[in-house]
Scaffold this motif. Structure first.
Motif, PDB file in Angstrom:
ATOM      1  N   THR A 130      -3.225 -11.511   2.208  1.00  0.00           N
ATOM      2  CA  THR A 130      -2.747 -10.143   2.330  1.00  0.00           C
ATOM      3  C   THR A 130      -1.224 -10.171   2.273  1.00  0.00           C
ATOM      4  O   THR A 130      -0.579 -10.844   3.080  1.00  0.00           O
ATOM      5  CB  THR A 130      -3.211  -9.510   3.662  1.00  0.00           C
ATOM      6  N   ASP A 131      -0.666  -9.471   1.323  1.00  0.00           N
ATOM      7  CA  ASP A 131       0.785  -9.367   1.172  1.00  0.00           C
ATOM      8  C   ASP A 131       1.333  -8.577   2.361  1.00  0.00           C
ATOM      9  O   ASP A 131       0.899  -7.454   2.623  1.00  0.00           O
ATOM     10  CB  ASP A 131       1.105  -8.663  -0.142  1.00  0.00           C
ATOM     11  N   SER A 132       2.279  -9.157   3.072  1.00  0.00           N
ATOM     12  CA  SER A 132       2.801  -8.503   4.276  1.00  0.00           C
ATOM     13  C   SER A 132       3.464  -7.159   3.971  1.00  0.00           C
ATOM     14  O   SER A 132       3.501  -6.282   4.843  1.00  0.00           O
ATOM     15  CB  SER A 132       3.792  -9.421   5.001  1.00  0.00           C
ATOM     16  N   LEU A 190       1.508  -3.846   4.574  1.00  0.00           N
ATOM     17  CA  LEU A 190       1.275  -3.317   5.905  1.00  0.00           C
ATOM     18  C   LEU A 190       2.294  -2.261   6.327  1.00  0.00           C
ATOM     19  O   LEU A 190       2.060  -1.528   7.280  1.00  0.00           O
ATOM     20  CB  LEU A 190       1.260  -4.472   6.919  1.00  0.00           C
ATOM     21  N   SER A 191       3.413  -2.183   5.613  1.00  0.00           N
ATOM     22  CA  SER A 191       4.449  -1.214   5.993  1.00  0.00           C
ATOM     23  C   SER A 191       4.442  -0.028   5.036  1.00  0.00           C
ATOM     24  O   SER A 191       3.949  -0.107   3.919  1.00  0.00           O
ATOM     25  CB  SER A 191       5.820  -1.891   5.994  1.00  0.00           C
ATOM     26  N   ASP A 192       5.022   1.072   5.507  1.00  0.00           N
ATOM     27  CA  ASP A 192       5.122   2.279   4.679  1.00  0.00           C
ATOM     28  C   ASP A 192       6.466   2.358   3.946  1.00  0.00           C
ATOM     29  O   ASP A 192       6.907   3.432   3.552  1.00  0.00           O
ATOM     30  CB  ASP A 192       4.936   3.535   5.544  1.00  0.00           C
ATOM     31  N   ASP A 193       7.115   1.214   3.757  1.00  0.00           N
ATOM     32  CA  ASP A 193       8.413   1.191   3.079  1.00  0.00           C
ATOM     33  C   ASP A 193       8.300   1.517   1.593  1.00  0.00           C
ATOM     34  O   ASP A 193       9.285   1.909   0.971  1.00  0.00           O
ATOM     35  CB  ASP A 193       9.084  -0.185   3.232  1.00  0.00           C
ATOM     36  N   TYR A 194       7.143   1.333   1.020  1.00  0.00           N
ATOM     37  CA  TYR A 194       6.934   1.570  -0.409  1.00  0.00           C
ATOM     38  C   TYR A 194       6.002   2.763  -0.609  1.00  0.00           C
ATOM     39  O   TYR A 194       5.065   2.967   0.168  1.00  0.00           O
ATOM     40  CB  TYR A 194       6.331   0.333  -1.082  1.00  0.00           C
ATOM     41  N   SER A 195       6.255   3.534  -1.643  1.00  0.00           N
ATOM     42  CA  SER A 195       5.455   4.741  -1.920  1.00  0.00           C
ATOM     43  C   SER A 195       3.972   4.415  -2.026  1.00  0.00           C
ATOM     44  O   SER A 195       3.126   5.156  -1.519  1.00  0.00           O
ATOM     45  CB  SER A 195       5.930   5.408  -3.208  1.00  0.00           C
ATOM     46  N   ARG A 196       3.643   3.314  -2.704  1.00  0.00           N
ATOM     47  CA  ARG A 196       2.225   2.970  -2.882  1.00  0.00           C
ATOM     48  C   ARG A 196       1.526   2.803  -1.540  1.00  0.00           C
ATOM     49  O   ARG A 196       0.364   3.170  -1.377  1.00  0.00           O
ATOM     50  CB  ARG A 196       2.076   1.719  -3.753  1.00  0.00           C
ATOM     51  N   ASN A 197       2.256   2.250  -0.560  1.00  0.00           N
ATOM     52  CA  ASN A 197       1.660   2.053   0.759  1.00  0.00           C
ATOM     53  C   ASN A 197       1.552   3.352   1.537  1.00  0.00           C
ATOM     54  O   ASN A 197       0.586   3.564   2.270  1.00  0.00           O
ATOM     55  CB  ASN A 197       2.453   1.015   1.553  1.00  0.00           C
ATOM     56  N   LYS A 198       2.535   4.230   1.388  1.00  0.00           N
ATOM     57  CA  LYS A 198       2.445   5.542   2.036  1.00  0.00           C
ATOM     58  C   LYS A 198       1.217   6.280   1.537  1.00  0.00           C
ATOM     59  O   LYS A 198       0.499   6.919   2.304  1.00  0.00           O
ATOM     60  CB  LYS A 198       3.702   6.366   1.763  1.00  0.00           C
ATOM     61  N   ILE A 199       0.985   6.184   0.236  1.00  0.00           N
ATOM     62  CA  ILE A 199      -0.202   6.832  -0.346  1.00  0.00           C
ATOM     63  C   ILE A 199      -1.464   6.177   0.191  1.00  0.00           C
ATOM     64  O   ILE A 199      -2.402   6.854   0.622  1.00  0.00           O
ATOM     65  CB  ILE A 199      -0.144   6.779  -1.887  1.00  0.00           C
ATOM     66  N   ARG A 200      -1.479   4.842   0.170  1.00  0.00           N
ATOM     67  CA  ARG A 200      -2.659   4.094   0.629  1.00  0.00           C
ATOM     68  C   ARG A 200      -2.959   4.360   2.109  1.00  0.00           C
ATOM     69  O   ARG A 200      -4.117   4.531   2.492  1.00  0.00           O
ATOM     70  CB  ARG A 200      -2.424   2.598   0.400  1.00  0.00           C
TER      71      ARG A 200
END
Length: 172
Positions: free
Chosen positions: A21-23, A26-36
């Motif tokens: 799992t890419d660390s 786990l954070s919302d620093d990137y748009s893709r993660n905020k969406i996810r």
């Protein structure tokens, strides 16, 4: 895009594959993660089949894009003569095809430069108007004159290998 995280994890488990799992996931620093992390859970609350629907939509869009790209290539290349002149008019094509023809025409002549959407729209606009000149990236110009779309570099006035006839012109 065509499978869920659950599908991937299941596949790995069934085939005895390790995964990492890419660390940054786990954070919302990137748009893709905020969406996810934030948007997809809300969509799934509203519609449990949201992910599957997005996958089907992505597949349909990919099929449509493939058709449009193939049509644009055919429109461009089937119209070339031995002299390298496209005889079908851009203005006679559907807008979606015409803009792809412009993008392809540019890519053939200047493969090292990528046009943005507003550049393609500007070139299309002068094609529809029947005259004009557009400044493109890297000191390249698109010019419509005497019913022809031509690309050239301001440094060496290099003419392209072919030009594009944009409108039927009648001479009296």
């Amino acid at each position: 895009i065509f499978c869920t995280r659950y599908d991937v994890e299941n596949y790995c488990k069934e085939n005895y594959l390790n995964f990492v799992t890419d660390s940054t996931n786990l954070s919302d620093d990137y748009s893709r993660n905020k969406i996810r992390h934030n948007v997809i859970p809300v969509l799934k609350e509203l519609n449990n089949g949201a992910e599957l629907s997005a996958v089907r939509t992505a597949q349909l869009i990919a099929e449509d894009n493939d058709f449009l790209e193939t049509s644009a290539k055919e429109a461009l290349f089937s119209s070339l003569t031995d002299d390298g002149v496209l005889i079908n008019g851009i203005c006679n094509l559907h807008t979606a095809i015409a803009k792809r023809v412009i993008k392809l025409y540019f890519a053939i002549n200047y493969p090292e430069i990528t046009l943005e959407n507003h550049h393609i729209n500007s070139v299309y606009s002068i094609c529809v108007d029947g005259c004009g000149k557009v400044n493109l990236p890297a000191c390249v110009f698109a010019e419509v004159k005497n019913g022809m779309l031509t690309l050239y570099d301001t440094e060496d006035k290099k003419a392209p290998e072919f030009s594009v006839v944009i409108k039927e012109t009648k001479f009296v």
